[in-house]
Write an enzyme that holds these catalytic residues in place. Structure first.
Site, PDB file in Angstrom:
ATOM      1  N   CYS A 265       0.962  -1.314   0.095  1.00 30.02           N
ATOM      2  CA  CYS A 265       0.085  -0.092   0.268  1.00 30.02           C
ATOM      3  C   CYS A 265       0.876   1.186   0.092  1.00 30.02           C
ATOM      4  O   CYS A 265       2.086   1.106  -0.173  1.00 30.02           O
ATOM      5  CB  CYS A 265      -0.976  -0.160   1.056  1.00 30.02           C
ATOM      6  SG  CYS A 265      -0.350   0.178   2.567  1.00 30.02           S
TER       7      CYS A 265
ATOM      8  N   ARG B  20      -3.382  -0.790   5.113  1.00 30.71           N
ATOM      9  CA  ARG B  20      -3.845  -1.757   4.435  1.00 30.71           C
ATOM     10  C   ARG B  20      -2.982  -2.767   4.457  1.00 30.71           C
ATOM     11  O   ARG B  20      -3.338  -4.105   4.460  1.00 30.71           O
ATOM     12  CB  ARG B  20      -4.218  -1.170   3.406  1.00 30.71           C
ATOM     13  CG  ARG B  20      -5.531  -0.107   3.410  1.00 30.71           C
ATOM     14  CD  ARG B  20      -5.832   0.464   2.010  1.00 30.71           C
ATOM     15  NE  ARG B  20      -4.776   1.514   1.564  1.00 30.71           N
ATOM     16  CZ  ARG B  20      -4.723   2.134   0.233  1.00 30.71           C
ATOM     17  NH1 ARG B  20      -5.492   1.713  -0.320  1.00 30.71           N
ATOM     18  NH2 ARG B  20      -3.722   2.634   0.060  1.00 30.71           N
TER      19      ARG B  20
ATOM     20  N   ASP C  10      -8.342   3.886   1.727  1.00 26.57           N
ATOM     21  CA  ASP C  10      -7.123   4.032   2.419  1.00 26.57           C
ATOM     22  C   ASP C  10      -7.892   4.485   3.793  1.00 26.57           C
ATOM     23  O   ASP C  10      -8.287   5.713   3.813  1.00 26.57           O
ATOM     24  CB  ASP C  10      -6.164   4.714   1.992  1.00 26.57           C
ATOM     25  CG  ASP C  10      -4.759   5.104   2.818  1.00 26.57           C
ATOM     26  OD1 ASP C  10      -5.108   4.673   4.145  1.00 26.57           O
ATOM     27  OD2 ASP C  10      -3.968   5.523   2.268  1.00 26.57           O
TER      28      ASP C  10
END
Length: 148
Positions: free
Chosen positions: A8, A14, A123
């Site tokens: 990520c 994440r 996100d």
């Protein structure tokens, strides 16, 4: 052994969540020896930082153990070192391909490409919704494990 790298932007939300969710699923399935699982960032913004408190809180809430983790950045050599490189959103994929110089072996995918509903994982750094991110990560990791 299948080597999986989750990616990520900063490696504190994440991808870190995906790393520990996947490790937990693999452990529960009795397939720990079949996989090496790690996570990294495309950016340098969070290098050396621990997971986001929201990620830690969510993992604790659902009973998924986390090993000590510090954000690190993906390197070009990771392309050779891993069998699958899984980004969380289309922006991650673009940045992964910049770092690797392409995807000649078809290793780079979005995590949710393994599900019936391919899409970006939002996100939580911006959304503050770690529950939604966890649900998407879990869906993706379960589908990935079934595919493997």
């Amino acid at each position: 052994m299948t080597r999986i790298l989750f990616i990520c932007h900063g490696n504190i939300c994440r991808s870190t969540m995906a790393e520990f969710v996947m490790k937990d699923l693999v452990r529960k399935s009795g397939r720990e020896n079949d996989f090496f699982i790690d996570s990294k960032a495309t950016s340098t913004e969070e290098i050396g930082n621990p997971p986001h408190p929201g990620t830690v809180r969510k993992m604790h809430q659902v009973g998924i153990p986390m090993n000590p983790h510090r954000a690190s950045q993906m390197k070009k050599s990771d392309y050779e070192d891993f069998d699958l490189i899984l980004g969380m959103d289309s922006w991650n994929i673009r940045n992964i391909l910049k770092i690797t110089g392409g995807d000649s072996e078809g290793k780079v995918h979005m995590l949710l490409d393994y599900t019936n509903h391919p899409r970006d994982i939002a996100d939580p750094w911006y959304t503050h919704n770690f529950d939604e991110t966890y649900n998407d990560v879990l869906e993706g990791c379960e589908a990935l494990l079934n595919a493997l």
